[in-house]
Design an enzyme around this catalytic site. Structure first.
Site, PDB file in Angstrom:
ATOM      1  N   SER A  59     -53.730 -52.368  14.081  1.00  0.00           N
ATOM      2  CA  SER A  59     -52.588 -51.492  14.269  1.00  0.00           C
ATOM      3  C   SER A  59     -51.607 -52.094  15.276  1.00  0.00           C
ATOM      4  O   SER A  59     -51.147 -53.220  15.085  1.00  0.00           O
ATOM      5  CB  SER A  59     -53.061 -50.090  14.677  1.00  0.00           C
ATOM      6  N   ASP A 206     -53.962 -47.959   7.931  1.00  0.00           N
ATOM      7  CA  ASP A 206     -54.273 -48.402   9.292  1.00  0.00           C
ATOM      8  C   ASP A 206     -55.733 -48.854   9.437  1.00  0.00           C
ATOM      9  O   ASP A 206     -56.667 -48.158   9.033  1.00  0.00           O
ATOM     10  CB  ASP A 206     -53.995 -47.248  10.256  1.00  0.00           C
TER      11      ASP A 206
END
Length: 725
Positions: A59, A206
């Site tokens: 991320s 993610d």
């Protein structure tokens, strides 16, 4: 031969020494804005002489780690974090100045900002995320254009890995190669917030969903020890879980903390864990970048004694040094290629790209061109990459058609009340069918019901790629109330109904304006609705030539902070085209926004003039409503000549959020002076008016509550959804 053997013998001790040197891997976790603390950690590590041999990130950790691995210095990363417009980056809308003028016109009506999209089969299309990630993807492409064609991430100045999640099967996806900006973008696709990224048939979100602190990934890169930076978001207490968004965020946090704890349990004695003190920071606190960086720096600096064992007195990463001392990251472009699966042709897309072959990549113009293309409303995403080959560097423009469809429905409502039982209420809708042919033809139909009724339909056909020239036939039907006035008093109210058609030939002026020349015919009737029933009903016919010019550089049509909006119309009614009367009219509208800090002034007005004798009811302009001589109900004043000057002030009372649900609040006021008159029988004289208002920028569009009054003792309360000024 003896000399060669002696030479290799001398090298053996050096090789043995190099083999015994322990390598260090850096693990950067996810945490949205909190991930900016990674920059502070890197700053401290560099000051202490710690060399990083491999990086694994998830991320925001993949963003910071990927940029650092590709050659960005700590100073460059810090400057980016402090100077980026994060509000713009974490949205899809390009700057309004960059979108095509045709799309700017969509804002002119009272319709709400958000629109429903429909696929070709008529089904309602919903996006896979609140944010498509357009601006974020463009930012990553711009920052990594020098490394975007490095397919093997081990060949970056520092070997790098990014982690994402395949949402179809809950599997971890580790990017060891591929397109670096796209890999980073996939790693930070927070579910429901950002749309997933499709790569090689996989739908990726993610990486924090499966591996927020990818220690195992770093170990697989062959390093001997790890520096692990944990900036994970803590769970919120029960009393702070107030909305569905809070619950969704908490659910994601629970998943990331669970896999994070599993990874942290594998820490070894030689590893170092860095946990910056971030309890006071949220995942959207991008405006606190300086404090976040400082928190990361202090956390790593406090571990100097342990980090001392990782310090290297000599040597260094030659590839990293070369990457940081290289020429500006702007390759020479030898060719431009279009990869397009949308309804519009490749020639249309190429027309919007100003980059020329044989010249260095102009990133500033390219970013604006990407915004213009995306603003056409045909694409889920517009991307670019530079492909390096033996023949040179090819700029590849990739456009992906919207999964949710390219036909749009928009709705709107407005209401005004004068506290005396007289109110005006309108609801409206527009439907725009896009991509009728490869040149990008559109069919727009707009319907409004209520006090003022309207049906308008226009077919817009570009005549060349890029829509520089266009032709636009239209049909219109409308009905509205117009007061007949004698000695400054209304004596009757007519219901005016008009039907017509027209044809315009036009030229777009960059993204900022257009000019049109057209002809039209209309006919209708005016019937007494309220008042003196002895006054005659009548029918009429009109035929006219017209010239229209529009120019719009406002940065925001609802609450602008800069730019201007100009509209000019000239019309000649002529019996040669079937008109009952020969007369001329012209009208100009102007607004200019200027700002200082959170304070904004909009200066402008409106002027309309009828130059010859004509039937008053059919040739009247109308004024009245919020900030259009406040205090009067909507369109309460009608006359062949109007003038309005106004100053509008507003102040933003709440900061902008970095979440998709962003509701800034504005307080404002206006001062207005205007006049309405005919060449005989009626002259209102100059009227002074003013208003105070509260504006609320909702996801649907601006919601305004206004209270207006004027020196004619008129008072009115207004509510409007969809148009501020």
């Amino acid at each position: 031969m003896l000399r060669i053997l002696c030479f290799f013998c001398l090298l053996l001790p050096l090789s043995s020494f190099a083999d015994t040197r322990q390598s260090t891997g850096l693990v950067l976790s996810g945490g949205a804005a909190r991930g900016l603390a990674h920059i502070g950690v890197l700053k401290a590590l560099e000051e202490q002489g710690v060399q990083i041999d491999a990086i694994a990130g998830t991320s925001m950790g993949a963003v910071i780690g990927g940029l650092y691995a590709a050659g960005y210095s700590v100073h460059e990363l810090e400057k980016l974090a402090l100077e980026l417009d994060w509000q713009q980056v974490l949205s899809d809308d390009p700057p309004r100045q960059d979108i095509p003028f045709r799309r700017k016109q969509d804002d002119r009506d009272f319709l709400v900002k958000r629109k429903l999209s429909f696929r070709d089969d008529g089904s309602l299309g919903l996006p896979l995320g609140v944010i498509q990630g357009q601006n974020l993807a463009l930012l990553l492409e711009r920052l990594l254009v020098h490394a975007s064609d490095t397919r093997d991430f081990d060949r970056l100045p520092i070997p790098f890995r990014a982690v994402a999640t395949d949402i179809a099967n809950d599997k971890k996806v580790i990017f060891r190669n591929g397109h670096l900006p796209q890999a980073i973008r996939a790693s930070m696709s927070i579910p429901a917030v950002f749309a997933p990224v499709e790569i090689d048939g996989r739908l990726l979100v993610d990486g924090g969903m499966v591996d927020n602190i990818p220690m195992d990934v770093a170990r697989d890169m062959g390093v001997d020890r790890l520096i692990v930076v944990d900036i994970g978001t803590p769970l919120q207490p029960r009393e702070q879980l107030l909305t569905v968004v809070d619950v969704l965020n908490q659910s994601i946090t629970m998943m990331t903390r669970r896999n994070s704890e599993a990874q942290l349990a594998t820490l070894r004695q030689e590893d170092i864990l860095v946990q910056p003190m971030l309890a006071a920071f949220g995942s959207t606190d991008f405006e606190r970048a300086e404090q976040l960086i400082d928190a990361g720096y202090r956390a790593a600096d406090a571990l100097q004694n342990r980090l001392a064992g990782m310090r290297r007195e000599s040597g260094g990463n030659l590839a990293l040094s070369l990457a940081r001392s290289a020429e500006p990251r702007t390759p020479l472009i030898t060719a431009v290629r279009i990869e397009n699966d949308s309804k519009v042709g490749d020639a249309v897309i190429r027309r919007y790209i100003r980059q020329e072959a044989g010249k260095p990549l102009d990133l500033q113009d390219l970013q604006k061109d990407m915004g213009t293309l995306y603003g056409l409303d045909y694409f889920d995403q517009v991307e670019y990459r530079v492909v390096h080959g033996e023949a040179g560097n090819t700029l590849v423009i990739t456009t992906r058609e919207k999964r949710s469809g390219t036909d749009y429905l928009r709705l709107g409502i407005n209401l005004s009340d004068d506290f005396q039982g007289d109110s005006a209420f309108n609801i409206g809708a527009s439907f725009r069918k896009n991509g009728i042919n490869e040149l990008g033809a559109e069919w727009l139909t707009r319907l409004q019901l209520g006090d003022r009724q309207e049906l308008f339909s226009e077919f817009y056909q570009p005549l060349d790629a890029g829509s520089r020239w266009f032709v636009a036939p239209n049909l219109i039907a409308e009905a509205r109330n117009v007061d007949a006035i004698l000695d400054n008093d209304p004596i009757a109210e007519y219901r005016l109904q008009r039907y017509g058609y027209g044809l315009n030939l036009g030229r777009q002026i960059s993204n900022n304006g257009e000019i049109r020349f057209g002809i039209g015919q209309s006919w209708g009737e005016a019937n007494i609705r309220v008042g003196d029933q002895q006054m005659p009903d009548f029918s009429f016919e009109e035929g006219y030539y017209q010239l229209q010019y529009a120019f719009d550089t406002l940065d925001n049509v609802d609450f602008p902070r800069e730019g201007e909006d100009i509209g000019l119309g000239l019309r000649q009614y002529d019996p040669a085209l079937g008109s009952d009367e020969r007369y001329r009219q012209w009208e100009i509208n102007l607004d200019k926004a200027v700002s200082h800090g959170v304070n904004t002034f909009v200066l402008g007005g409106r002027y309309g003039r009828t130059l010859d004798e004509a039937e008053v009811i059919t040739s009247s302009f109308q004024l009245g409503g919020a900030r259009q001589l406040s205090g009067f109900r909507q369109d309460a004043l009608a006359g062949q000549n109007i003038s309005l000057a106004r100053v509008i002030y507003f102040r933003q009372m709440t900061p902008r959020s970095f979440l998709p649900l962003d509701f800034p609040l504005y307080l404002g006021a206006s001062l207005e002076r205007g006049r309405v008159y005919n060449d005989n029988e009626f002259d209102s004289g100059y009227i002074n008016a003013g208003s105070i208002f509260v504006g609320y920028e909702t996801p649907l569009g601006p919601l305004n509550f206004s209270y207006g009054l004027n020196d004619e003792a008129e008072r009115a309360l207004y509510m409007n959804l969809g148009r501020s000024f």
